[in-house]
Design a protein around this motif. Sequence first.
Motif, PDB file in Angstrom:
ATOM      1  N   CYS A  40       0.828  -1.216   0.000  1.00 53.31           N
ATOM      2  CA  CYS A  40       0.000   0.000   0.000  1.00 53.31           C
ATOM      3  C   CYS A  40       0.859   1.262   0.000  1.00 53.31           C
ATOM      4  O   CYS A  40       0.528   2.238  -0.681  1.00 53.31           O
ATOM      5  CB  CYS A  40      -0.944   0.009   1.200  1.00 53.31           C
ATOM      6  N   ALA A  44       0.814   4.031  -2.834  1.00 56.25           N
ATOM      7  CA  ALA A  44       0.524   5.424  -2.492  1.00 56.25           C
ATOM      8  C   ALA A  44       1.534   6.357  -3.148  1.00 56.25           C
ATOM      9  O   ALA A  44       1.171   7.411  -3.665  1.00 56.25           O
ATOM     10  CB  ALA A  44       0.527   5.615  -0.975  1.00 56.25           C
ATOM     11  N   VAL A  49      -1.528   8.694  -4.413  1.00 62.43           N
ATOM     12  CA  VAL A  49      -2.861   8.742  -3.792  1.00 62.43           C
ATOM     13  C   VAL A  49      -2.701   8.594  -2.278  1.00 62.43           C
ATOM     14  O   VAL A  49      -2.425   7.523  -1.762  1.00 62.43           O
ATOM     15  CB  VAL A  49      -3.820   7.663  -4.357  1.00 62.43           C
ATOM     16  N   PRO A  50      -2.858   9.692  -1.539  1.00 62.98           N
ATOM     17  CA  PRO A  50      -2.645   9.656  -0.095  1.00 62.98           C
ATOM     18  C   PRO A  50      -3.612   8.746   0.658  1.00 62.98           C
ATOM     19  O   PRO A  50      -3.265   8.244   1.725  1.00 62.98           O
ATOM     20  CB  PRO A  50      -2.827  11.100   0.345  1.00 62.98           C
ATOM     21  N   TRP A  51      -4.815   8.497   0.117  1.00 66.42           N
ATOM     22  CA  TRP A  51      -5.772   7.651   0.836  1.00 66.42           C
ATOM     23  C   TRP A  51      -5.271   6.215   0.978  1.00 66.42           C
ATOM     24  O   TRP A  51      -5.767   5.474   1.825  1.00 66.42           O
ATOM     25  CB  TRP A  51      -7.157   7.702   0.183  1.00 66.42           C
ATOM     26  N   MET A  52      -4.263   5.819   0.190  1.00 65.88           N
ATOM     27  CA  MET A  52      -3.692   4.474   0.346  1.00 65.88           C
ATOM     28  C   MET A  52      -2.984   4.336   1.693  1.00 65.88           C
ATOM     29  O   MET A  52      -2.801   3.225   2.177  1.00 65.88           O
ATOM     30  CB  MET A  52      -2.718   4.157  -0.787  1.00 65.88           C
ATOM     31  N   LEU A  54      -4.269   5.278   4.504  1.00 63.82           N
ATOM     32  CA  LEU A  54      -5.324   4.764   5.372  1.00 63.82           C
ATOM     33  C   LEU A  54      -5.527   3.269   5.136  1.00 63.82           C
ATOM     34  O   LEU A  54      -5.676   2.495   6.087  1.00 63.82           O
ATOM     35  CB  LEU A  54      -6.635   5.521   5.136  1.00 63.82           C
ATOM     36  N   VAL A  55      -5.506   2.858   3.892  1.00 67.32           N
ATOM     37  CA  VAL A  55      -5.630   1.430   3.565  1.00 67.32           C
ATOM     38  C   VAL A  55      -4.469   0.654   4.191  1.00 67.32           C
ATOM     39  O   VAL A  55      -4.656  -0.442   4.729  1.00 67.32           O
ATOM     40  CB  VAL A  55      -5.708   1.205   2.040  1.00 67.32           C
TER      41      VAL A  55
END
Length: 103
Positions: A40, A44, A49-52, A54-55
């Motif tokens: 992840c 990212a 993609v910064p939301w990765m 959180l993943v």
Amino acid sequence: MNDARSIRSFAEFYPFYLSEHNDRRNRRMHFAGSTLVLVCLALAVWWQVPWMLLVALLCGYGFAWFGHFVFEKNRPASFKRPLYSFLGDWVMYKDLWTGRIPL
């Protein structure tokens, strides 16, 4: 050592940490979660993609906590000593990769 909060150094903590990971299935869940965290993080950066991030957190803690609650039947060390536990996760990950600890 039963009380992780009385530990004063990571060198003292790591044997306790390992004692909380006796079940091989729990160690495998940690290994899978940590591997997914690295994937992840790479995605990212690669995809920007910064939301990765959180993943990555969900994968790391989700797999580890599942292993503790389902297989080990104990509370994760991260509830007791979050920083040492985080470091312990990565030291154990290295020890699993190198064969020092059986996967």
